[in-house]
Design a protein around this motif. Structure first.
Motif, PDB file in Angstrom:
ATOM      1  N   GLY A  74     -19.929 -28.468 -28.420  1.00  0.00           N
ATOM      2  CA  GLY A  74     -20.241 -27.076 -28.059  1.00  0.00           C
ATOM      3  C   GLY A  74     -19.613 -26.634 -26.742  1.00  0.00           C
ATOM      4  N   ALA A  75     -19.147 -27.603 -25.933  1.00  0.00           N
ATOM      5  CA  ALA A  75     -18.544 -27.228 -24.643  1.00  0.00           C
ATOM      6  C   ALA A  75     -17.145 -26.656 -24.877  1.00  0.00           C
ATOM      7  CB  ALA A  75     -18.475 -28.438 -23.735  1.00  0.00           C
ATOM      8  N   ARG A  76     -16.841 -25.562 -24.214  1.00  0.00           N
ATOM      9  CA  ARG A  76     -15.522 -24.923 -24.369  1.00  0.00           C
ATOM     10  C   ARG A  76     -14.781 -25.044 -23.040  1.00  0.00           C
ATOM     11  NH1 ARG A  76     -18.255 -19.433 -25.726  1.00  0.00           N
ATOM     12  NH2 ARG A  76     -19.341 -20.274 -23.929  1.00  0.00           N
ATOM     13  N   ILE A  77     -13.737 -25.819 -23.053  1.00  0.00           N
ATOM     14  CA  ILE A  77     -13.043 -26.140 -21.799  1.00  0.00           C
ATOM     15  C   ILE A  77     -11.633 -25.567 -21.841  1.00  0.00           C
ATOM     16  CG2 ILE A  77     -12.241 -28.015 -20.302  1.00  0.00           C
ATOM     17  CD1 ILE A  77     -14.476 -29.754 -21.477  1.00  0.00           C
ATOM     18  N   LEU A  78     -11.271 -24.878 -20.773  1.00  0.00           N
ATOM     19  CA  LEU A  78      -9.909 -24.356 -20.626  1.00  0.00           C
ATOM     20  C   LEU A  78      -9.135 -25.315 -19.725  1.00  0.00           C
ATOM     21  CD1 LEU A  78      -7.936 -21.948 -21.128  1.00  0.00           C
ATOM     22  CD2 LEU A  78      -8.731 -21.023 -18.944  1.00  0.00           C
ATOM     23  N   ALA A  94     -15.842 -31.798 -27.155  1.00  0.00           N
ATOM     24  CA  ALA A  94     -15.521 -30.526 -26.498  1.00  0.00           C
ATOM     25  C   ALA A  94     -14.394 -29.814 -27.244  1.00  0.00           C
ATOM     26  CB  ALA A  94     -15.098 -30.774 -25.058  1.00  0.00           C
ATOM     27  N   THR A  95     -14.432 -28.494 -27.173  1.00  0.00           N
ATOM     28  CA  THR A  95     -13.324 -27.699 -27.704  1.00  0.00           C
ATOM     29  C   THR A  95     -12.394 -27.380 -26.543  1.00  0.00           C
ATOM     30  OG1 THR A  95     -14.777 -26.718 -29.346  1.00  0.00           O
ATOM     31  CG2 THR A  95     -12.713 -25.554 -28.891  1.00  0.00           C
ATOM     32  N   LEU A  96     -11.142 -27.813 -26.667  1.00  0.00           N
ATOM     33  CA  LEU A  96     -10.195 -27.641 -25.573  1.00  0.00           C
ATOM     34  C   LEU A  96      -9.212 -26.522 -25.903  1.00  0.00           C
ATOM     35  CD1 LEU A  96      -9.350 -31.397 -24.858  1.00  0.00           C
ATOM     36  CD2 LEU A  96     -11.092 -30.003 -23.772  1.00  0.00           C
ATOM     37  N   ARG A  97      -8.896 -25.718 -24.891  1.00  0.00           N
ATOM     38  CA  ARG A  97      -7.829 -24.727 -25.041  1.00  0.00           C
ATOM     39  C   ARG A  97      -6.851 -24.962 -23.905  1.00  0.00           C
ATOM     40  NH1 ARG A  97      -7.194 -18.820 -23.907  1.00  0.00           N
ATOM     41  NH2 ARG A  97      -5.321 -18.376 -25.098  1.00  0.00           N
ATOM     42  N   PHE A  98      -5.573 -25.022 -24.237  1.00  0.00           N
ATOM     43  CA  PHE A  98      -4.564 -25.357 -23.231  1.00  0.00           C
ATOM     44  C   PHE A  98      -3.720 -24.132 -22.890  1.00  0.00           C
ATOM     45  CE2 PHE A  98      -5.660 -29.262 -25.348  1.00  0.00           C
ATOM     46  CZ  PHE A  98      -5.745 -30.165 -24.314  1.00  0.00           C
ATOM     47  N   VAL A  99      -3.484 -23.959 -21.617  1.00  0.00           N
ATOM     48  CA  VAL A  99      -2.536 -22.947 -21.145  1.00  0.00           C
ATOM     49  C   VAL A  99      -1.616 -23.631 -20.128  1.00  0.00           C
ATOM     50  CG1 VAL A  99      -3.988 -20.918 -21.517  1.00  0.00           C
ATOM     51  CG2 VAL A  99      -4.164 -22.182 -19.373  1.00  0.00           C
ATOM     52  N   SER A 148      -6.983 -15.818 -19.674  1.00  0.00           N
ATOM     53  CA  SER A 148      -7.957 -16.435 -20.583  1.00  0.00           C
ATOM     54  C   SER A 148      -9.361 -16.376 -20.012  1.00  0.00           C
ATOM     55  CB  SER A 148      -7.582 -17.905 -20.842  1.00  0.00           C
ATOM     56  OG  SER A 148      -6.339 -17.979 -21.456  1.00  0.00           O
ATOM     57  N   ILE A 149      -9.480 -16.608 -18.714  1.00  0.00           N
ATOM     58  CA  ILE A 149     -10.805 -16.580 -18.085  1.00  0.00           C
ATOM     59  C   ILE A 149     -11.342 -15.157 -18.076  1.00  0.00           C
ATOM     60  CG2 ILE A 149     -12.023 -16.941 -15.891  1.00  0.00           C
ATOM     61  CD1 ILE A 149      -9.980 -19.295 -15.470  1.00  0.00           C
ATOM     62  N   ARG A 150     -10.441 -14.209 -17.849  1.00  0.00           N
ATOM     63  CA  ARG A 150     -10.846 -12.796 -17.867  1.00  0.00           C
ATOM     64  C   ARG A 150     -11.413 -12.441 -19.250  1.00  0.00           C
ATOM     65  NH1 ARG A 150      -6.046 -10.190 -16.639  1.00  0.00           N
ATOM     66  NH2 ARG A 150      -6.386 -10.443 -14.419  1.00  0.00           N
ATOM     67  N   ALA A 151     -10.777 -12.991 -20.298  1.00  0.00           N
ATOM     68  CA  ALA A 151     -11.235 -12.702 -21.660  1.00  0.00           C
ATOM     69  C   ALA A 151     -12.576 -13.375 -21.953  1.00  0.00           C
ATOM     70  CB  ALA A 151     -10.178 -13.167 -22.659  1.00  0.00           C
ATOM     71  N   GLY A 152     -12.901 -14.428 -21.220  1.00  0.00           N
ATOM     72  CA  GLY A 152     -14.197 -15.093 -21.358  1.00  0.00           C
ATOM     73  C   GLY A 152     -14.214 -16.153 -22.450  1.00  0.00           C
ATOM     74  N   GLY A 153     -15.366 -16.791 -22.590  1.00  0.00           N
ATOM     75  CA  GLY A 153     -15.539 -17.776 -23.658  1.00  0.00           C
ATOM     76  C   GLY A 153     -15.302 -19.210 -23.255  1.00  0.00           C
ATOM     77  N   HIS A 154     -15.250 -19.483 -21.935  1.00  0.00           N
ATOM     78  CA  HIS A 154     -15.040 -20.866 -21.500  1.00  0.00           C
ATOM     79  C   HIS A 154     -16.175 -21.302 -20.576  1.00  0.00           C
ATOM     80  CE1 HIS A 154     -10.949 -19.284 -22.387  1.00  0.00           C
ATOM     81  NE2 HIS A 154     -10.903 -20.423 -23.073  1.00  0.00           N
ATOM     82  N   ASP A 155     -16.569 -22.558 -20.724  1.00  0.00           N
ATOM     83  CA  ASP A 155     -17.653 -23.093 -19.893  1.00  0.00           C
ATOM     84  C   ASP A 155     -17.115 -23.814 -18.658  1.00  0.00           C
ATOM     85  OD1 ASP A 155     -19.640 -22.377 -21.857  1.00  0.00           O
ATOM     86  OD2 ASP A 155     -18.817 -24.012 -23.085  1.00  0.00           O
ATOM     87  N   LEU A 156     -15.872 -24.241 -18.711  1.00  0.00           N
ATOM     88  CA  LEU A 156     -15.312 -25.032 -17.605  1.00  0.00           C
ATOM     89  C   LEU A 156     -13.800 -24.834 -17.572  1.00  0.00           C
ATOM     90  CD1 LEU A 156     -15.593 -27.405 -15.452  1.00  0.00           C
ATOM     91  CD2 LEU A 156     -15.167 -28.972 -17.360  1.00  0.00           C
ATOM     92  N   LEU A 157     -13.256 -24.796 -16.362  1.00  0.00           N
ATOM     93  CA  LEU A 157     -11.798 -24.769 -16.192  1.00  0.00           C
ATOM     94  C   LEU A 157     -11.357 -26.097 -15.581  1.00  0.00           C
ATOM     95  CD1 LEU A 157      -8.932 -23.434 -15.806  1.00  0.00           C
ATOM     96  CD2 LEU A 157      -9.756 -22.704 -13.561  1.00  0.00           C
ATOM     97  N   ILE A 158     -10.389 -26.728 -16.203  1.00  0.00           N
ATOM     98  CA  ILE A 158      -9.743 -27.885 -15.586  1.00  0.00           C
ATOM     99  C   ILE A 158      -8.319 -27.451 -15.265  1.00  0.00           C
ATOM    100  CG2 ILE A 158      -8.990 -30.277 -15.875  1.00  0.00           C
ATOM    101  CD1 ILE A 158     -11.257 -30.713 -17.821  1.00  0.00           C
TER     102      ILE A 158
END
Lengths: 312, 103
Positions: free
Chosen positions: B5-9, B30-35, B44-54
């Motif tokens: 359930g964790a959404r990590i950018l 975790a669900t990972l999204r890469f940029v 991506s952060i402006r658009a929302g939907g992430h619990d953590l930024l790495i």
């Protein structure tokens, strides 16, 4: 005077001064009037800096030498002085640092991929080994770029006869590239040797071929041509891709490091080519009028050939 | 540990490295999204939907694009938790990262 920033201060105290800033000194002269009358204004110039100065009067200017580095200042003059006195990392140094950083990351990733595999299935373990191997390959490719850029390698020894070499290199390149690529080789009509060993020449051409491959993901044509003119051999590496951006060519030809975003590369590839070519007494030029990307390497003819070249 | 359930950018210009280094997080659910750069991460952060930024420290748009990203997040008062991932151990950048809330 060391080349530096020349500026006119907007501060009221120093409005009438012209200032040339070098790495460790300033020269100050008045826009009008006597130079010795500028002393108080010159001292006022440094009012917002913690700095010890030695100011001497030259014929028509004041020479200001810094004794100890100034602290961080907040005014425009202070910022300019601090900036002028702070050695800027060379762009080549920055590219090498970035490449080392990328290498370190690739090695860290390889280590991560190969760690803790004891409880994995055979397929999972092989997958992790494949990933680790891929990262090691990337690290090795970066090491080769550093080597070509000159940080790990110092010289080229030996001589290469171009006719035979280019035929052989063209055939090997064709084998190595994806099948969507065509390679046309036109070796020189007479036997001619250049004072570069085959490994170095291959490193140069490999770098250019790598750029071509990246620029033409769907394939294209590479033409490798060599011709001798007086005591110089011109090797042209042409591809029918989109060409090289002006900024890259300008940076390379003015001796600067080619700027490159890390996602597209570190800029060391062409720098490596330039350095290798320069190291053997040659030059690298970009030929802009061929409708693709064309690099011309001009290399001196090796002495043995120059003394008695033969028709092949 | 389950991260289901964790959404990590993940923001890193070396995407292959980032994928390998964060594989344990993916394996933990975790669900990972890469940029690949700070600008994209900011969007991506402006658009929302992430619990953590790495975030990697060294990435575009600047030499220290990760620090730039943290500074932008602080200025815009985005509340996403941040974790800085870097191979660079220089004290100055570490202090700056902590000043901008990077853990």
């Amino acid at each position: 005077m060391v080349a530096g920033l020349t500026m006119r201060s907007n501060s009221s105290a120093v409005r009438n001064l012209r200032i040339s800033i070098g790495p460790d000194s300033l020269r100050v002269w008045p826009v009008a009037g006597r130079v010795d009358a500028s002393l108080q204004s010159t001292i006022a110039l440094f009012a917002d800096l913690t700095v010890r100065l030695h100011i001497s009067l030259d014929d028509n200017e004041l020479l200001v030498r810094f004794i100890g580095a100034p602290d961080e200042g907040r005014g425009p003059i202070a910022r300019a002085v601090v900036s002028a006195l702070t050695p800027e990392a060379s762009s080549l140094g920055a590219s090498i640092a970035n490449t080392l950083h990328d290498m370190k990351n690739q090695i860290a990733a390889a280590r991560q991929a190969s760690a803790g595999t004891a409880t994995l299935t055979r397929t999972q373990r092989l997958g992790r080994e494949f990933t680790a191997s891929r990262h090691v390959d990337h690290a090795k490719a970066l090491a080769r770029q550093l080597q070509a850029a000159g940080s790990l390698q110092t010289s080229s020894e030996g001589v290469t006869e171009l006719s035979a070499y280019l035929r052989s290199y063209g055939a090997l390149l064709l084998e190595r590239l994806p099948r969507e690529f065509h390679v046309i080789t036109r070796p020189p009509r007479t036997a001619v040797a250049v004072p570069v060993d085959e490994a170095t020449l291959s490193a140069i051409l490999d770098n250019l071929a790598k750029n071509t491959q990246e620029a033409l993901p769907d394939g294209g044509t590479i033409e490798l041509t060599a011709a001798c003119e007086d005591a110089v051999v011109h090797i042209e590496f042409f591809d029918d891709g989109p060409g090289v951006p002006d900024a890259v060519v300008d940076a390379l030809q003015s001796g600067r490091t080619v700027q490159s975003t890390k996602t597209a590369g570190n800029g060391l590839g062409l720098v490596g080519v330039r350095n290798l070519v320069h190291r053997v007494g040659g030059t690298l030029a970009y030929v802009a009028d061929r409708g693709g990307a064309c690099w011309r390497l001009s290399l001196p003819v090796a002495e043995s050939t120059a003394a008695g070249g033969t028709e092949s | 540990v389950s991260l289901r359930g964790a959404r990590i950018l993940v923001a890193d210009d070396q995407l292959d490295v980032a994928r390998t280094l964060t594989e344990p997080l993916r394996a933990a659910g975790a669900t990972l999204r890469f940029v690949s750069d700070g600008m994209e991460a900011l969007d991506s952060i402006r658009a929302g939907g992430h619990d953590l930024l790495i975030a990697d420290m060294k990435m575009p748009p600047h030499d220290w694009g990760g620090l730039w990203l943290l500074e932008q997040l602080k200025q815009r008062r985005y509340g996403i938790p941040c974790l800085v991932l870097t191979g660079e151990g220089q004290q100055r950048q570490t202090i700056e990262a902590m000043r901008f809330r990077g853990g």
